[in-house]
Design a protein around this motif. Sequence first.
Motif, short mmCIF file in Angstrom:
data_model
loop_
_atom_site.label_atom_id
_atom_site.label_comp_id
_atom_site.label_asym_id
_atom_site.label_seq_id
_atom_site.Cartn_x
_atom_site.Cartn_y
_atom_site.Cartn_z
N TRP A 34 -15.26 17.38 -44.97
CA TRP A 34 -15.13 15.97 -44.58
C TRP A 34 -14.60 15.13 -45.72
O TRP A 34 -14.00 14.07 -45.49
CB TRP A 34 -16.46 15.49 -44.01
CG TRP A 34 -16.88 16.50 -42.99
CD1 TRP A 34 -17.96 17.32 -43.02
CD2 TRP A 34 -16.12 16.90 -41.84
NE1 TRP A 34 -17.94 18.19 -41.96
CE2 TRP A 34 -16.82 17.96 -41.22
CE3 TRP A 34 -14.93 16.46 -41.27
CZ2 TRP A 34 -16.35 18.57 -40.06
CZ3 TRP A 34 -14.45 17.08 -40.13
CH2 TRP A 34 -15.17 18.11 -39.53
N LEU A 35 -14.77 15.60 -46.95
CA LEU A 35 -14.04 15.00 -48.06
C LEU A 35 -12.55 15.27 -47.88
O LEU A 35 -11.72 14.39 -48.10
CB LEU A 35 -14.53 15.56 -49.39
CG LEU A 35 -13.78 15.12 -50.64
CD1 LEU A 35 -13.80 13.60 -50.80
CD2 LEU A 35 -14.36 15.81 -51.88
N MET A 36 -12.21 16.49 -47.45
CA MET A 36 -10.82 16.82 -47.17
C MET A 36 -10.27 15.93 -46.05
O MET A 36 -9.15 15.42 -46.15
CB MET A 36 -10.69 18.29 -46.78
CG MET A 36 -9.25 18.75 -46.60
SD MET A 36 -9.12 20.48 -46.07
CE MET A 36 -9.27 20.26 -44.28
N ALA A 37 -11.04 15.71 -45.01
CA ALA A 37 -10.60 14.85 -43.91
C ALA A 37 -10.35 13.43 -44.41
O ALA A 37 -9.36 12.79 -44.02
CB ALA A 37 -11.63 14.86 -42.80
N ASP A 38 -11.23 12.93 -45.27
CA ASP A 38 -11.03 11.59 -45.85
C ASP A 38 -9.75 11.53 -46.67
O ASP A 38 -9.01 10.54 -46.64
CB ASP A 38 -12.22 11.21 -46.73
CG ASP A 38 -13.49 10.95 -45.94
OD1 ASP A 38 -13.40 10.69 -44.72
OD2 ASP A 38 -14.58 11.01 -46.55
N ALA A 53 -19.01 21.93 -34.42
CA ALA A 53 -18.30 20.91 -33.66
C ALA A 53 -18.94 19.55 -33.86
O ALA A 53 -18.26 18.52 -34.00
CB ALA A 53 -18.28 21.29 -32.18
N ALA A 54 -20.26 19.52 -33.91
CA ALA A 54 -20.98 18.26 -34.11
C ALA A 54 -20.60 17.59 -35.42
O ALA A 54 -20.60 16.36 -35.52
CB ALA A 54 -22.49 18.50 -34.06
N THR A 97 -8.21 11.01 -29.96
CA THR A 97 -8.75 12.01 -29.04
C THR A 97 -9.35 13.16 -29.83
O THR A 97 -9.00 13.39 -30.99
CB THR A 97 -7.66 12.54 -28.08
OG1 THR A 97 -8.25 13.34 -27.06
CG2 THR A 97 -6.61 13.36 -28.82
N ILE A 98 -10.29 13.86 -29.20
CA ILE A 98 -10.91 15.07 -29.75
C ILE A 98 -10.93 16.09 -28.63
O ILE A 98 -11.38 15.78 -27.52
CB ILE A 98 -12.34 14.80 -30.24
CG1 ILE A 98 -12.35 13.69 -31.30
CG2 ILE A 98 -12.97 16.06 -30.81
CD1 ILE A 98 -13.74 13.24 -31.70
N ARG A 109 -19.25 13.80 -35.73
CA ARG A 109 -19.94 12.84 -36.60
C ARG A 109 -18.94 12.16 -37.55
O ARG A 109 -18.98 10.95 -37.76
CB ARG A 109 -21.04 13.53 -37.39
CG ARG A 109 -21.89 12.57 -38.23
CD ARG A 109 -22.99 13.31 -38.97
NE ARG A 109 -23.86 14.04 -38.04
CZ ARG A 109 -23.90 15.36 -37.93
NH1 ARG A 109 -23.14 16.13 -38.70
NH2 ARG A 109 -24.71 15.94 -37.07
N TRP A 110 -18.04 12.96 -38.12
CA TRP A 110 -17.02 12.38 -39.00
C TRP A 110 -16.15 11.40 -38.21
O TRP A 110 -15.83 10.29 -38.69
CB TRP A 110 -16.15 13.47 -39.62
CG TRP A 110 -15.07 12.91 -40.49
CD1 TRP A 110 -15.18 12.53 -41.80
CD2 TRP A 110 -13.72 12.59 -40.10
NE1 TRP A 110 -13.98 12.01 -42.25
CE2 TRP A 110 -13.08 12.04 -41.23
CE3 TRP A 110 -13.02 12.73 -38.91
CZ2 TRP A 110 -11.74 11.63 -41.19
CZ3 TRP A 110 -11.69 12.32 -38.86
CH2 TRP A 110 -11.07 11.77 -40.01
N ALA A 111 -15.75 11.79 -37.01
CA ALA A 111 -14.90 10.94 -36.18
C ALA A 111 -15.57 9.61 -35.86
O ALA A 111 -14.90 8.57 -35.73
CB ALA A 111 -14.54 11.67 -34.89
#
Length: 252
Positions: free
Chosen positions: A135-139, A203-204, A219-220, A208-210
């Motif tokens: 989630w650091l990567m996603a940021d 998946a959760a 969309t997801i 949560r990040w989204a």
Amino acid sequence: MHRAESRFAHRATLRRSLRLLGSFRFEQTDPATFYGGIAADSAAMLGDFYLDLTGRDLDGATVLDVGGGPGYFADEFARVGARYIPVEPDPSELHAAGLPAAGAVRGSGMALPFRDDAVDICFSSNVAEHVSDPWLMADEMVRVTRPGGLMVLSYTVWHGPFGGHETGPWHYLGGEYAARRYRRKNGREPKNRFGQSLFAVRAADGLRWAATTPANVRTIFPRYHPKWAWWLVRVPAIRELLVSNLVVVATK
């Protein structure tokens, strides 16, 4: 969350799902066949979402591929006219297939070596489960995407059928157990070693990040499922078992 019907939703047919899922048997024995198919599907997917967003195709768009790997995607994105830039932390992985790696950048997805607002599209396919802080990567992916650009994160869900990669389906009994069993059976460590280069991402976690990112999540959906099965993402527990790959599509 914006859930408008996209061009890609019409592409997400049962025939496409069967074709992609059938290619998984070639991942170890014929990676060019497997990754070639995934690359073509990825370019089509990004092209659809980018056209929805901007009204333009990928011709001339800068696409940053986080964890681009050994170069199978480069030709496909070049074919559609995109400027393709793969980022890969491991040089041995980058050159594993013996393919040209022109324009490749060595760097970590958790600290992308690019300025803010640098690219039109930031994309990552089946990489988040291989980094310790996805989630650091996603940021970081959001950070380097320009305002009005597109960010697409696609990753393998741990409790899905492909979560253990080559150690599956024994990962259902624990990642460490699956790794030890693989070593006993094959006489070597798995390429994707649990706790080192493979992590349990649910998946959760993506949902949560989204829900917390400042980006606009459009969309997801489950990547390898036909459109009529996308509802699985909305059902706790079931999504962990049946959503083999989760895709988060966001704009900035």
